[in-house]
Every structure is written in C-alpha cells, then in structure tokens.
Design a protein around this motif. Structure first.
Motif, mmCIF file in Angstrom:
data_model
loop_
_atom_site.group_PDB
_atom_site.id
_atom_site.type_symbol
_atom_site.label_atom_id
_atom_site.label_comp_id
_atom_site.label_asym_id
_atom_site.label_seq_id
_atom_site.Cartn_x
_atom_site.Cartn_y
_atom_site.Cartn_z
ATOM 1 N N GLU A 1 -11.652 -1.199 5.625
ATOM 2 C CA GLU A 1 -10.973 -0.175 4.827
ATOM 3 C C GLU A 1 -10.899 -0.578 3.354
ATOM 4 O O GLU A 1 -11.107 0.242 2.460
ATOM 5 C CB GLU A 1 -9.573 0.070 5.397
ATOM 6 N N THR A 2 -10.599 -1.853 3.112
ATOM 7 C CA THR A 2 -10.490 -2.302 1.724
ATOM 8 C C THR A 2 -11.841 -2.259 1.008
ATOM 9 O O THR A 2 -11.907 -2.002 -0.195
ATOM 10 C CB THR A 2 -9.917 -3.722 1.676
ATOM 11 N N LYS B 1 -7.604 -5.184 5.379
ATOM 12 C CA LYS B 1 -6.494 -4.299 5.033
ATOM 13 C C LYS B 1 -5.716 -4.747 3.804
ATOM 14 O O LYS B 1 -4.852 -4.020 3.320
ATOM 15 C CB LYS B 1 -5.525 -4.183 6.223
ATOM 16 N N LYS C 1 -1.159 -4.081 1.159
ATOM 17 C CA LYS C 1 -1.641 -4.137 2.546
ATOM 18 C C LYS C 1 -1.611 -2.741 3.151
ATOM 19 O O LYS C 1 -0.563 -2.097 3.207
ATOM 20 C CB LYS C 1 -0.796 -5.083 3.392
ATOM 21 N N ILE C 2 -2.770 -2.266 3.580
ATOM 22 C CA ILE C 2 -2.894 -0.922 4.141
ATOM 23 C C ILE C 2 -2.151 -0.831 5.478
ATOM 24 O O ILE C 2 -2.277 -1.700 6.333
ATOM 25 C CB ILE C 2 -4.381 -0.556 4.337
ATOM 26 N N TYR D 1 -3.740 5.942 1.524
ATOM 27 C CA TYR D 1 -3.046 5.164 2.544
ATOM 28 C C TYR D 1 -1.578 4.947 2.165
ATOM 29 O O TYR D 1 -1.214 4.980 0.988
ATOM 30 C CB TYR D 1 -3.689 3.780 2.697
#
Length: 475
Positions: free
Chosen positions: A26-27, A92, A106-107, A123
């Motif tokens: 994701e990041t 994340k 942090k997601i 997010y």
C-alpha cells in the motif's frame, strides 16, 4: 499420471506464492503517485499537512490551513532540504525524516469522503498516537454545488426558532405489542470512527425512542484507557418500526452538540455549536446514517449498525453487535438538551474563568477561531499543555525592576513548530509558552535574557478573553 498431477499442483502453488509476493504494498502505491496528499482530522479546516512525493525518495511537506491550501510552511530535514522517506517492510508505514521529530504514518484502513465539494480518497492512518485521514482529491464538485452544500451545512438559525423545526415523533406511531423486553432504558458502549462512545437508548411503549451518544476523541483501537476528551454529544429521536420481522430505529430528529476540545477542561465543557437535522417530507432525510436494528439473542438484547465498531463486554454471547444493558438512568429530552446547553452557555459567559483549566480551555477555543494563534504566536495544543502550575511560582519583574502583580490563573502550552524560536520559556521538560490572566486580560511570560532566571509578564494585544459565540444551525 499421479506424479504429474502433484508436480503441476506444486507449480501452481509456487506461482500463487510468487503472485502474492509481487502484490504491491500500500505504501509503495502511495509514494509512486503524483498526487498531493493531505493529512488532516475532521473536515481538514485546521492543522492540515500537504505531502507531495518527489524523486530520490524525498517529499515536500507543508503545514497549511486547509485542504488544497497553496501557502504553507515547509518541513525540512536538519540540512534545510526536503526530507527523505523510508517505507517499512510491513507495507503500511511511512517514516519522513524531518528535523527534530520524524513524521510517521501507519495505514489503518481505506477512507473516502466528500469534504465540502472535494472528493477525498485514501486511508485512515495513525500518527503520534492519534488517528488522521490521509487522502488526495479525486474530483471537485462544481462551484454551484459547493455553494449549495456549504449553505445547507451552515444555515444559521436563531436559538428559539430551532424548536419550530423539530419533528413530532409521537404522531403516526405504532405501539409496541408483545415486546415488553424492548421497553425501557438501556446503555451500551461502542466505537464510531475511532471515537469511544457511550450510548443511552430509551424505547417507549408508544413506539418512539431516543438515543444519546457521547463521543470521545479518536484513539487507537488497542488503547486500554478511553480518552477523557469529549468531542460531541448526539441526541436522536424517532420511531421504532417492525420491518422484515426485525425492530429498526428510524430517526426523525438529530441534535449534534460539538464542544471545543483543544486544551479541554472536562469538568466544565465549552459548547461550540448546536445543529439540528431532520427527516421530513419537506426536507428529505438529512440525517443519513446507517440502519440501526435491535435483535434479541437468548436473554440478551443487541444493537446492530454498520457505523459502529463493536466493543465486546463481559458476559456478552454475541460478538457481532453491541450489547444493550438495562438501566434506571433516564435521558435528557431532546428539546431539553438544546435548552440546557443554551442555559449552560449563558452561565459560562457570565463567569468563564474560575480555574487554570478554564483559562486554558477559553484561550484554546479563541485560538481555534484564529488559525491556531494566540495573538501573532502559533500554539500547538496537539502537543503538550498543562495547568498544574501555581501563579506564585511565576513572579514577574517589570522593566524598572519592580515586582509585577501575581497572575490569577496560568497555564502552559507547546509553541507551534514555527514559533519555537519566539518567546518560549525553557523548562526542564522543553520549551513552553506560559500564559496568565489578570483583570480579564491575557499575559505572556517572557525571558528578557535567556541566560537569566528573570521573567516578565507582557500583555497579549488584540486578544480579548471573550467566550466564542455558540452557533445554532439547521440542516
């Protein structure tokens, strides 16, 4: 044939593992985009950070006032350059190596919302122990739609006229029969958008209900202690309907009471606004929340809503809904909640300062309405602040060497990042801005000489200690 089958199966399994391993983190997707990302809470009207990812694993980070703001103050590294960022292996976490304190995001989960005509996608993230929204703009509504939306969201109304718009929930009701276990007062605990929430529900024999929710400030789900900061009280009234063989709560009125929360005095909250939303044929459904239903499971009652994160209680047998527990405590009527808030505010206006905590809350509330500034100095109530101070310990000396009058109330707060080189006083726990009040005027403690213990109180100009107006709005 058998060996070939197992060989093929093994190959497929390995191929599947490769595909899973190749799935983009994701990041990685975040930093590879050419979008401008915004880090904010609530509606992004204050304390917003814009982040644009550059080449060579660097990012342009700015403190701005609102989403899509163009002017801001850059956050640099120790070499006064755009900071580098590092991606954690968990896919994340992003760490921006800014000067002094790193910015770590942090997601948590996906997020999308329409914020005043700006469609945001991204997010929910955790940073510094708090929950934020981290998103970019996917599209903007036309100006005509935005103006209509803003007008609808902020239609001011006189306090005494608000009652004319409350829907009478007692008309056209269907009395509850064979549902004696539903009748009465209940309490429950839940989480709404990471806000720990205390709930009270009253269901009446005539088929009406009222629900009161007290939301605390957002926090991590793993936290063991609930935040004491109260953000909002919501009072909802409506009808109980038997639909599809289940009992649903259909809202007709929703009163939202928001409080100032920076530097909040939990023993004496300062209300910020009162808003009424209704569901009627004339206005349509303005409340717009997820369906809420009540179901019995054995000898226990449960409340279901997709808006609520379940908080499991001891002895709860169903962990997919919020347990309702009988109580003798009655709620404040919806109309009375409005009246009592107005009466409380009027008394607060008459006597706003009775303690250090009152002074801190009032100054924070005023600064909230002035771009997080006290006079010309930026403050950061999201960092450290406190009231455990004695005015007698901060004796000021005037320019001519005489003692200044002792302050009546005092508090301290961290300066904003761009105010740290200003009049902050150095203590054993860091640099702080120390404020005091005397004769309803605000003063700032300064050190004329940084290598001396001498301090002096200087009046803050253009900062009257007036209680901000309590706003009444109708949606």
């Amino acid at each position: 044939m058998g060996k070939k089958f197992y060989v093929v199966l093994s190959m497929l399994f390995i191929f599947a593992l490769v595909l899973v391993g190749c799935k983009p983190k994701e990041t990685s997707s975040v930093v590879s985009s050419d979008k401008t990302w915004y880090l904010y809470q609530d509606q992004g009207e204050n304390d917003t950070v814009s982040i644009k990812f550059l080449k060579d694993q660097r990012a342009e980070i700015k403190d701005i006032t609102t989403i899509d703001g163009k002017v801001g103050i850059n956050r640099f590294n120790n070499q006064f350059d755009n900071p580098q960022y590092v991606l954690n292996r968990d896919g994340k976490t992003i760490t921006f190596k800014t000067a002094k304190n790193n910015l770590v995001l942090k997601i948590i989960k996906n997020y999308h919302e329409n914020v005043y005509g700006k469609h945001m996608k991204g997010y929910y993230v955790q940073s510094g122990g708090q929950t934020y929204k981290f998103a970019y703009i996917t599209k903007r509504d036309s100006k005509s739609n935005i103006s209509k939306s803003l007008k609808k969201k902020s239609q001011s109304i006189a306090y005494n006229q608000l009652f004319d718009h409350i829907i009478n929930v007692d008309s056209n009701t269907t009395p509850l029969t064979d549902n004696d276990n539903l009748i009465g007062n209940f309490y429950f605990s839940t989480i709404i958008n990471y806000r720990r929430t205390d709930g009270n529900l009253t269901i009446n024999q005539n088929g009406t209900y009222q629900m009161t929710l007290t939301e605390h400030s957002a926090q991590k789900l793993s936290d063991e202690t609930d935040s004491k900061v109260v953000m909002t009280t919501l009072v909802e009234s409506g009808n109980v309907q038997n639909l599809y063989g289940k009992m649903y709560l259909t809202p007709k009125n929703l009163v939202t009471i928001d409080y100032y929360y920076h530097g909040q005095n939990q023993d004496r909250l300062l209300p910020k606004s009162v808003n009424l939303k209704v569901d009627s044929k004339a206005t349509g459904n303005q409340i717009g929340r997820a369906k809420i239903r009540i179901e019995a499971d054995g000898d226990q009652l449960y409340l279901y809503s997709s808006d609520y994160t379940v908080r499991v209680k001891d002895g709860q047998t169903n962990t997919k809904a919020n347990l309702l527990t009988k109580t003798d405590t009655t709620q404040t009527n919806l109309k009375d909640a409005i009246t009592q808030t107005k009466d409380y505010y009027d008394k607060y206006q008459d006597n706003p300062l009775t303690s250090n905590a009152d002074l801190m809350q009032l100054v924070a509330a005023i600064s909230d309405n002035h771009n997080k500034k006290i006079g010309s100095i930026g403050v950061n109530f999201g960092d450290q602040y406190g009231t455990n101070l004695q005015p007698s310990d901060y004796q000021g000396i005037s320019v001519n060497g005489s003692q200044q009058p002792a302050m009546q109330y005092i508090f301290l707060v961290s300066p904003s990042s761009y105010s740290e080189n200003g009049p902050a006083v150095t203590t054993t726990k860091g640099k702080f801005l120390i404020y005091g009040s005397l004769d309803n005027k605000l003063f700032l403690l300064k050190q004329p000489d940084k290598d001396s213990t001498t301090v002096t109180w200087t009046m803050v100009k253009d900062f009257p200690l007036n209680v901000p107006e309590l706003k009444f709005t109708l949606n």
